[in-house]
Scaffold this active site. Structure first.
Site: not given
Length: 345
Positions: A41, A46, A172, A194, A198
């Site tokens: 997050e 993005t 997301r 990318d 987590q």
């Protein structure tokens, strides 16, 4: 115009030879790898999507891919809010009780009845659900995109809906494994690697460290009062700080340029405008001034960097096209320049 100088363009045979050699050198230039790292997050995926959009490499099929992802995410968010409302003793209106029961059922997106969309609309506006939503920072985790998606639900629930570029940026989709995003920019090939942020995904990071040209590390500025989705006992800032320290001090990437994006400036400003909670978690005395808060957070994170580490910083909003366009040009130029230096060009 070739290699000519002066006010009058003149293309000589010699100039043509030079131009051909420049083009040949570009084609022979090594491919550049930008490794995107950061906690879950933090906004790195993005930013990767925005890099594609800026370079005109985000197309209609990619937009169509996100339609079921967006609907599924909205359904998951309503389920989360209903579950948290029950957990914290918040009731939905009696007329919405049946809707809440139907939403709790499992639906595949392709088999989802149209009535479920109506149920989601009604439940989003339920006072109990809204009360629960306001508890999200202190009590539980829900993605940043939640409010945006439901503000646009009439458009999103339309039968002919095609996600806009902004919709795709906002949503997301959890990154698992290693995604190699390839971009061709000015005759150079850029690989954006990318990797999932987590905890369960981080063991894969080490497989990406070889042949990396630069590391782009994302830190979310607004997470000082938020908890991990994986472990609600752990603060997101504390987790991000530990992870940042570990990566920055990894010996075999010690010489790789480190580009740090202090991201989600917009969300930090929104939080501070409402209330200064940063002082409740850290020795911060700057009040509701976002510039002072950003300076404080940057200093806190950069203090764990090795002294000999080359680091470049940008304060970003991953949804701001002008901002990301500027930083992409900076990142691209840095990678090319550093690569030329390494190969002695």
């Amino acid at each position: 115009m070739g290699c000519s100088q002066g006010t009058q363009a003149q293309t000589t045979p010699e100039c043509k030879d030079i131009d051909r050699q420049i083009a040949k050198d570009r084609r022979k230039a090594p491919e550049l790898q930008l490794l995107l790292l950061g906690a879950s997050e933090s906004g790195k995926s993005t930013i990767a999507k925005h890099f594609l959009i800026i370079n005109n490499q985000f197309n209609k099929p990619q937009q169509q891919f996100y339609k079921p992802v967006i609907i599924a995410e909205m359904l998951a968010q309503v389920k989360t809010l209903l579950a948290k409302a029950t957990q914290y003793g918040v009731n939905v209106n009696e007329e919405n009780a049946g809707r809440a029961e139907r939403i709790a059922q499992e639906y595949g997106i392709s088999q989802m009845p149209e009535s479920v969309l109506d149920d989601m609309k009604a439940l989003w506006f339920d006072p109990g659900v809204q009360q629960t939503f306001e508890m999200r920072h202190d009590k539980f985790y829900i993605p940043d995109c939640c409010e945006y998606l439901f503000a646009n639900m009439d458009r999103i629930f339309a039968p002919d809906y095609l996600p806009t570029q902004e919709d795709c940026l906002r949503i997301r989709a959890r990154t698992t494994g290693i995604i190699d995003i390839i971009m061709n920019v000015n005759d150079r090939v850029f690989h954006l690697l990318d990797v999932g942020g987590q905890r369960s995904e981080r063991r894969k990071w080490i497989h990406c460290f070889s042949n990396v040209t630069s590391i782009l590390y994302c830190i979310a500025l607004d997470e000082y009062d938020m908890k991990l989705a994986e472990d609600p006992r752990v603060g997101r800032f504390a987790e991000a700080m530990k992870l940042f320290r570990d990566v920055a001090n990894t010996s075999f990437i010690r010489q790789v340029p480190f580009i740090v994006f202090f991201n989600k400036r917009d969300l930090l400003e929104k939080k501070l405008a409402k209330e200064d909670k940063l002082k409740d978690y850290y020795a911060y005395t700057g009040g509701q001034d976002p510039e002072k808060a950003i300076t404080f957070i940057k200093k806190m994170f950069l203090s764990v960097m090795p002294e000999d580490k080359t680091v470049y910083t940008h304060v970003t909003c991953a949804l701001d096209k002008k901002n990301i366009h500027f930083v992409w040009n900076s990142v691209k130029d840095l990678m090319v320049k550093d690569n030329y230096a390494q190969v002695g060009m």
